[in-house]
Design a protein around this motif. Structure first.
Motif, mmCIF file in Angstrom:
data_model
loop_
_atom_site.group_PDB
_atom_site.id
_atom_site.type_symbol
_atom_site.label_atom_id
_atom_site.label_comp_id
_atom_site.label_asym_id
_atom_site.label_seq_id
_atom_site.Cartn_x
_atom_site.Cartn_y
_atom_site.Cartn_z
ATOM 1 N N PRO A 118 -11.345 5.223 -50.695
ATOM 2 C CA PRO A 118 -12.106 6.014 -49.719
ATOM 3 C C PRO A 118 -12.815 5.166 -48.673
ATOM 4 O O PRO A 118 -12.940 5.572 -47.515
ATOM 5 C CB PRO A 118 -13.118 6.788 -50.584
ATOM 6 C CG PRO A 118 -13.143 6.100 -51.889
ATOM 7 C CD PRO A 118 -11.798 5.498 -52.070
ATOM 8 N N MET A 119 -13.283 3.964 -49.044
ATOM 9 C CA MET A 119 -13.907 3.086 -48.059
ATOM 10 C C MET A 119 -12.882 2.632 -47.027
ATOM 11 O O MET A 119 -13.162 2.595 -45.817
ATOM 12 C CB MET A 119 -14.524 1.865 -48.750
ATOM 13 C CG MET A 119 -15.741 2.183 -49.609
ATOM 14 S SD MET A 119 -17.114 2.888 -48.655
ATOM 15 C CE MET A 119 -17.453 1.565 -47.524
ATOM 16 N N ALA A 120 -11.674 2.290 -47.502
ATOM 17 C CA ALA A 120 -10.626 1.842 -46.585
ATOM 18 C C ALA A 120 -10.186 2.963 -45.651
ATOM 19 O O ALA A 120 -9.865 2.733 -44.486
ATOM 20 C CB ALA A 120 -9.426 1.314 -47.380
ATOM 21 N N VAL A 121 -10.183 4.202 -46.160
ATOM 22 C CA VAL A 121 -9.736 5.348 -45.362
ATOM 23 C C VAL A 121 -10.829 5.805 -44.397
ATOM 24 O O VAL A 121 -10.585 6.006 -43.197
ATOM 25 C CB VAL A 121 -9.317 6.508 -46.282
ATOM 26 C CG1 VAL A 121 -9.073 7.777 -45.465
ATOM 27 C CG2 VAL A 121 -8.060 6.142 -47.068
ATOM 28 N N LEU A 122 -12.043 5.985 -44.898
ATOM 29 C CA LEU A 122 -13.092 6.644 -44.121
ATOM 30 C C LEU A 122 -13.930 5.686 -43.273
ATOM 31 O O LEU A 122 -14.405 6.064 -42.202
ATOM 32 C CB LEU A 122 -14.021 7.421 -45.057
ATOM 33 C CG LEU A 122 -13.350 8.522 -45.892
ATOM 34 C CD1 LEU A 122 -14.352 9.119 -46.870
ATOM 35 C CD2 LEU A 122 -12.764 9.594 -44.987
ATOM 36 N N VAL A 123 -14.133 4.464 -43.746
ATOM 37 C CA VAL A 123 -15.045 3.549 -43.065
ATOM 38 C C VAL A 123 -14.301 2.487 -42.260
ATOM 39 O O VAL A 123 -14.521 2.323 -41.057
ATOM 40 C CB VAL A 123 -16.000 2.878 -44.077
ATOM 41 C CG1 VAL A 123 -16.942 1.905 -43.361
ATOM 42 C CG2 VAL A 123 -16.799 3.938 -44.824
ATOM 43 N N PHE A 124 -13.398 1.763 -42.924
ATOM 44 C CA PHE A 124 -12.755 0.632 -42.265
ATOM 45 C C PHE A 124 -11.415 0.986 -41.614
ATOM 46 O O PHE A 124 -10.847 0.180 -40.893
ATOM 47 C CB PHE A 124 -12.573 -0.514 -43.272
ATOM 48 C CG PHE A 124 -13.879 -1.043 -43.795
ATOM 49 C CD1 PHE A 124 -14.688 -1.832 -43.004
ATOM 50 C CD2 PHE A 124 -14.313 -0.713 -45.071
ATOM 51 C CE1 PHE A 124 -15.898 -2.316 -43.480
ATOM 52 C CE2 PHE A 124 -15.526 -1.187 -45.552
ATOM 53 C CZ PHE A 124 -16.315 -1.989 -44.749
ATOM 54 N N ARG A 125 -10.909 2.164 -41.895
ATOM 55 C CA ARG A 125 -9.679 2.669 -41.263
ATOM 56 C C ARG A 125 -8.484 1.743 -41.460
ATOM 57 O O ARG A 125 -7.679 1.544 -40.554
ATOM 58 C CB ARG A 125 -9.901 2.867 -39.766
ATOM 59 C CG ARG A 125 -11.143 3.659 -39.416
ATOM 60 C CD ARG A 125 -10.936 5.123 -39.639
ATOM 61 N NE ARG A 125 -12.126 5.897 -39.318
ATOM 62 C CZ ARG A 125 -12.109 7.180 -39.026
ATOM 63 N NH1 ARG A 125 -10.972 7.823 -38.997
ATOM 64 N NH2 ARG A 125 -13.217 7.817 -38.779
#
Length: 330
Positions: A118-125
Motif C-alpha cells: 500500500p505504501m508503494a501504491v498510494l504514497v510512492f507510486r
C-alpha cells in the motif's frame, strides 16, 4: 549484473546451503534480541549491534576495495532510510520483545510486505494495485487480526508488545519503497550503501540513546551471553548475512533468493521453542500462515516478489539491481 534477467539455473547444491543459513541467521536474530534486552535498554542494544554491523561491513568494503558514497543527495536519503529501516525498527523490536516471545516477534516480521504494497501504491507510486494484490492484502491483514487474537480483547503489555513488533515491520514497509523511489538510480554497490546506512544509523542512535536511556553501559559490565548476542546480531545478522544474501541473489536469482522470507518465521519459532522454551497459542501460527498466504497471493501478480527487509536483521540494500528486482536486501 542485472538480477531482473538472471536465470535461476545454478545447481541447487551451490546456493541452498547459503539460503538455509541466511534464514537461520535472520530467524535466530529474535532470540539474540530477547537475550540482549534482558540486560540492555533497547536503544543501547540497537546502538551496539549497529556499531558491530557497521564495523563488519566496513571491513568487507575494504576487502572489496570499494568505497562509501560521496554524493550529498545519497547521504540525505540514507539519513531517512537509516532511521526508518534500521534505528527505529531495531529499537521497536527490542521494546516489543520485552513484552512478547521472540518467536512472536519473528512472526510479526513477516508482515512487512503487507505494508510495502500500500505504501508503494498510494504514497510512492512505484506499484499498481490489482485485484489479486488487493485480495492478498485483505488475506494478510485478516491474518494479522488472527495473530493478535482480537476476539480475546485488546489491551495489556502483551498486546502492546505485539503492536511494537508490527510497528517495526511497518517501518520496513515505509523504508523499502522510499529507497526504491529515491535511491534506485544509485550506481554504488549494496555493500557500500548498507555500510553508509549503518554509519548514519549509528550516529543517530549515539545522539538519541543517551538522551532517552542514559549513557550506554560498558561492555565489560555485561554478561558473556549478552555480549555474544550483541556481536552475533551485529557482525553476523546485520553484517555478514548481507554478503550471504548477495551471493544467493547471484547464484539463484532474485525471485528465488527473496523466498527466504517464508522460512524466517519457521526458524524464529523453532529457535524460540527449543532454546527459550517459548510457547505460542494456536491462533498465532495459524494467523502467520494466513499472513504468508496473503503475501504469496499479492506477490503472484508480479515477476518477482515485493521487497522484504533485512529481515529484522540488517540494513536495506539500495543497489539498483536489488531494488528493481524487489529482493530482500540486508
Amino acid at each position: 549484473m542485472n538480477t531482473d534477467f538472471t536465470p535461476d539455473r545454478a545447481p541447487l547444491r551451490s546456493w541452498l546451503p547459503g539460503f538455509v543459513a541466511l534464514a537461520a541467521i535472520w530467524g535466530s536474530s529474535f532470540l539474540f534480541i530477547k537475550v540482549g534486552v534482558a540486560e540492555l535498554h533497547p536503544l543501547h542494544l540497537t546502538l551496539y549491534r549497529v556499531a558491530a554491523g557497521a564495523v563488519t561491513l566496513l571491513v568487507v568494503l575494504a576487502l572489496l576495495r570499494d568505497r562509501l558514497p560521496r554524493e550529498p543527495r545519497i547521504w540525505a536519503h540514507l539519513f531517512v532510510i537509516a532511521a526508518l529501516g534500521v534505528a527505529v525498527p531495531f529499537t521497536l523490536f527490542g521494546y516489543g520483545e520485552q513484552r512478547v516471545e521472540s518467536m512472536l516477534a519473528g512472526i510479526w516480521n513477516a508482515t512487512t510486505p503487507l505494508v510495502v504494497l500500500p505504501m508503494a501504491v498510494l504514497v510512492f507510486r512505484t506499484e499498481r494495485l490489482t485485484a489479486r494484490r488487493a485480495l492478498g492484502l485483505a488475506l494478510g491483514f485478516a491474518g494479522v487480526l488472527v495473530v493478535l487474537g482480537v476476539w480475546e480483547g485488546i489491551g495489556g503489555a502483551h498486546f502492546a508488545g505485539q503492536l511494537m513488533c508490527f510497528g517495526a515491520a511497518a517501518c520496513y514497509g515505509v523504508a523499502i519503497p522510499y529507497q526504491r523511489r529515491f535511491v534506485a538510480g544509485s550506481t554504488h554497490s549494496g555493500v557500500s550503501l548498507s555500510a553508509a546506512q549503518l554509519l548514519v544509523a549509528m550516529a543517530q542512535l549515539a545522539v538519541v540513546a543517551p538522551l532517552v536511556a542514559g549513557a550506554p553501559p560498558a561492555p565489560t559490565g555485561l554478561s558473556p551471553e549478552v555480549v555474544a548476542s550483541v556481536l552475533t546480531l551485529g557482525a553476523l545478522g546485520t553484517g555478514l548475512a548481507f554478503v550471504i544474501n548477495l551471493r544467493n541473489i547471484r547464484l539463484a536469482g532474485a525471485s528465488t533468493a527473496s523466498t527466504v522470507t517464508y522460512l524466517i518465521p519457521v526458524f524464529a519459532v523453532l529457535v524460540g521453542a527449543v532454546v527459550l522454551d517459548e510457547r505460542v497459542t494456536w491462533h498465532q501460527p495459524v494467523g502467520a500462515l494466513i499472513v504468508l498466504l496473503g503475501v504469496a497471493v499479492s506477490q503472484g501478480a508480479r515477476k518477482g516478489p515485493l521487497p522484504t527487509p533485512p529481515v529484522e536483521e540488517g540494513p536495506l540494500s539500495t543497489r539498483r539491481e536489488h531494488v528493481r528486482s524487489g529482493t530482500p536486501s540486508s
